[in-house]
Scaffold this motif. Sequence first.
Motif, PDB file in Angstrom:
ATOM      1  N   UNK A  61       0.838  -1.198   0.000  1.00  9.31           N
ATOM      2  CA  UNK A  61       0.000   0.000   0.000  1.00  9.31           C
ATOM      3  C   UNK A  61       0.872   1.246   0.000  1.00  9.31           C
ATOM      4  N   UNK A  62       0.436   2.267  -0.786  1.00  4.17           N
ATOM      5  CA  UNK A  62       1.147   3.552  -0.807  1.00  4.17           C
ATOM      6  C   UNK A  62       0.148   4.655  -1.102  1.00  4.17           C
ATOM      7  N   UNK A  63       0.312   5.807  -0.414  1.00  3.11           N
ATOM      8  CA  UNK A  63      -0.564   6.943  -0.705  1.00  3.11           C
ATOM      9  C   UNK A  63       0.246   8.231  -0.783  1.00  3.11           C
ATOM     10  N   UNK A  64      -0.459   9.319  -1.147  1.00  2.00           N
ATOM     11  CA  UNK A  64       0.215  10.603  -1.381  1.00  2.00           C
ATOM     12  C   UNK A  64       0.704  11.259  -0.102  1.00  2.00           C
ATOM     13  N   UNK A  65       0.316  10.771   1.070  1.00  2.00           N
ATOM     14  CA  UNK A  65       0.855  11.259   2.344  1.00  2.00           C
ATOM     15  C   UNK A  65       2.112  10.502   2.744  1.00  2.00           C
ATOM     16  N   UNK A  66       2.658   9.727   1.783  1.00  3.11           N
ATOM     17  CA  UNK A  66       3.865   8.922   2.007  1.00  3.11           C
ATOM     18  C   UNK A  66       3.666   7.827   3.051  1.00  3.11           C
ATOM     19  N   UNK A  67       2.438   7.399   3.203  1.00  7.25           N
ATOM     20  CA  UNK A  67       2.171   6.238   4.038  1.00  7.25           C
ATOM     21  C   UNK A  67       2.349   4.976   3.205  1.00  7.25           C
ATOM     22  N   UNK A  68       3.176   4.071   3.661  1.00  5.96           N
ATOM     23  CA  UNK A  68       3.404   2.812   2.948  1.00  5.96           C
ATOM     24  C   UNK A  68       3.293   1.650   3.916  1.00  5.96           C
ATOM     25  N   UNK A  69       2.922   0.525   3.384  1.00  3.93           N
ATOM     26  CA  UNK A  69       2.882  -0.706   4.173  1.00  3.93           C
ATOM     27  C   UNK A  69       3.049  -1.894   3.252  1.00  3.93           C
ATOM     28  N   UNK A  70       3.571  -2.955   3.801  1.00  6.09           N
ATOM     29  CA  UNK A  70       3.722  -4.211   3.058  1.00  6.09           C
ATOM     30  C   UNK A  70       3.494  -5.351   4.039  1.00  6.09           C
ATOM     31  N   UNK A 206      -2.986  -3.997  -9.379  1.00  9.53           N
ATOM     32  CA  UNK A 206      -3.680  -3.066  -8.490  1.00  9.53           C
ATOM     33  C   UNK A 206      -5.057  -3.618  -8.162  1.00  9.53           C
ATOM     34  N   UNK A 207      -5.378  -3.680  -6.868  1.00 13.21           N
ATOM     35  CA  UNK A 207      -6.666  -4.201  -6.425  1.00 13.21           C
ATOM     36  C   UNK A 207      -7.592  -3.107  -5.911  1.00 13.21           C
ATOM     37  N   UNK A 208      -7.027  -1.938  -5.589  1.00 14.07           N
ATOM     38  CA  UNK A 208      -7.837  -0.815  -5.128  1.00 14.07           C
ATOM     39  C   UNK A 208      -7.030   0.463  -5.313  1.00 14.07           C
ATOM     40  N   UNK A 209      -7.657   1.491  -5.847  1.00 13.54           N
ATOM     41  CA  UNK A 209      -6.984   2.782  -6.007  1.00 13.54           C
ATOM     42  C   UNK A 209      -8.031   3.881  -6.090  1.00 13.54           C
ATOM     43  N   UNK A 210      -7.619   5.096  -5.753  1.00 15.62           N
ATOM     44  CA  UNK A 210      -8.555   6.209  -5.806  1.00 15.62           C
ATOM     45  C   UNK A 210      -8.114   7.348  -4.914  1.00 15.62           C
ATOM     46  N   UNK A 214      -9.045  13.645  -0.072  1.00 11.64           N
ATOM     47  CA  UNK A 214      -7.941  14.358  -0.671  1.00 11.64           C
ATOM     48  C   UNK A 214      -6.627  13.595  -0.724  1.00 11.64           C
ATOM     49  N   UNK A 215      -6.641  12.329  -0.332  1.00  7.07           N
ATOM     50  CA  UNK A 215      -5.427  11.502  -0.328  1.00  7.07           C
ATOM     51  C   UNK A 215      -5.526  10.470  -1.447  1.00  7.07           C
ATOM     52  N   UNK A 216      -4.551  10.481  -2.344  1.00 11.46           N
ATOM     53  CA  UNK A 216      -4.488   9.482  -3.404  1.00 11.46           C
ATOM     54  C   UNK A 216      -3.805   8.224  -2.878  1.00 11.46           C
ATOM     55  N   UNK A 217      -4.365   7.055  -3.210  1.00 10.67           N
ATOM     56  CA  UNK A 217      -3.803   5.806  -2.693  1.00 10.67           C
ATOM     57  C   UNK A 217      -3.802   4.731  -3.774  1.00 10.67           C
ATOM     58  N   UNK A 218      -2.905   3.762  -3.610  1.00  6.84           N
ATOM     59  CA  UNK A 218      -2.825   2.597  -4.485  1.00  6.84           C
ATOM     60  C   UNK A 218      -2.560   1.375  -3.620  1.00  6.84           C
ATOM     61  N   UNK A 219      -3.379   0.351  -3.802  1.00  4.07           N
ATOM     62  CA  UNK A 219      -3.208  -0.921  -3.086  1.00  4.07           C
ATOM     63  C   UNK A 219      -2.940  -2.005  -4.123  1.00  4.07           C
ATOM     64  N   UNK A 220      -1.873  -2.761  -3.933  1.00  5.47           N
ATOM     65  CA  UNK A 220      -1.444  -3.739  -4.932  1.00  5.47           C
ATOM     66  C   UNK A 220      -1.180  -5.087  -4.259  1.00  5.47           C
TER      67      UNK A 220
END
Length: 473
Positions: A61-70, A206-210, A214-220
Amino acid sequence: MKKLFAVMACGAAMPAMVAPALADGPFSLKDTPVQVEAPSWSGVYFGVSGGYGHNHSKNNYHDSDDTTSSKNEFADGGLVSLIYGIDRQVGSRFVVGAFADFSVSELNRGNEDIHNAMTIDRSWAIGARAGVLVNERTLVYATGGYTQAHFSNDGWWDIDTDDTTAHGKGGQNFGGYFVGGGVERQISDNFYLRGEARYSDFSGRITNSGTVDGVDYVDREVPSIWTVQAGLVYKLDRSKVLNPDPITEDRGPKVITYSGIDAANDAVAYYGGTVFGLSGDLYKNGFLLRTQGIIADYNYKAGEPDNSTVDADDRSLDIMLGYQWVFSNWSAIAYLGYEVRNVHLSPFDPNNDVRGGADGFKVAVELETDDESPLYGSLEGSYSTAFNSYYAEARVGYNAKTFIIGPESSVYSDEGDLATRVGAFATIPFHLWWSGLPAKLTFNVGQQFVNNSGETRAGGEGAYGGSMLRVDF
């Protein structure tokens, strides 16, 4: 004169040459070594296998607030596969070939009861194999090729926030490569038993994005799958594909295949199956192996509050071991096995218990008169713990040898939703013109009654009809 003398000399010498051999007694065929032809691994084949699968995925997971997880995610469960291929024996030691297989699986993670689950419900693969014969009947081989698996989302890929839920994709196909290996043993002229392990590695999707608040995110998700299966295949030498051995009263078929279509109000189902006579003759007592697959599509009204139309994709595949008793003018079969079934509803209907994935034990029985009886009769039934499904059908008819015709009735139920049918059927026996194989074509039509709005693959209330083709090998 020289030619005549030579012939006379040879003739005179022959008694002297033969005498020592006759002194040890007359020649006997018993003393001749029996020449056993080595089995050939060349030919086309089809079969079925079943086993266990384990999935390991990386969720990134990664978003525009620089939050990441694996994080690591896992799923496991059973699967049943249909196998098709062709082999070529090279010399006395090596075998190469190509194959394709299709699997229905029940590899689960999460909890379907709270709408937070994911299921790997089906996959297919195409590849090649190469192996070494350790003896005439045992092959050790390696495989490799391309594979694709379908992941069905039931809330697992959704992302919940304080104010809303960002829904993930309803399903996703993942493609990648596979490698594997196995051992195959020829157990009779046409039957081969195999055990195989396979590792599949898939590209991330990608399984979820949007955008949420106001935060853009991508889940893969980046998945891999291990499978271990045991299977049985039936192989025909290339010369026997178009010119098979004739089926007679003394030699019955080794394999029976059937496929058909069934249609009712707002529903259509395609099905097919294969019965393997493990004794090599389906006209005699013996063990059987059967597999059957169903692809059904139907829709129904969900009811209150929005009265929306729900589209359902229903897939199942079973593998069953049975025993057949053959009597003077009828036969009986009993089966016990395993079934995998997946039902995807769009949109999600929490009031329908027949949804998501299920697997479990399955039993079936069949009774049928033989082809010579003037009065035809059949009775068959099955029960599966997957969605507590049961089915029963009875037919009686007049057998004119060139056709059979008569009434039929049946019942089908999933989790208490019941469909009852009353109608008629007709069966026409014939031979395939290009091979001479015996075949039967059956048609049926009638009226269906249901106790719901058609929430199972049997469909809604109204007329039904179908056809089925059976071929004996």
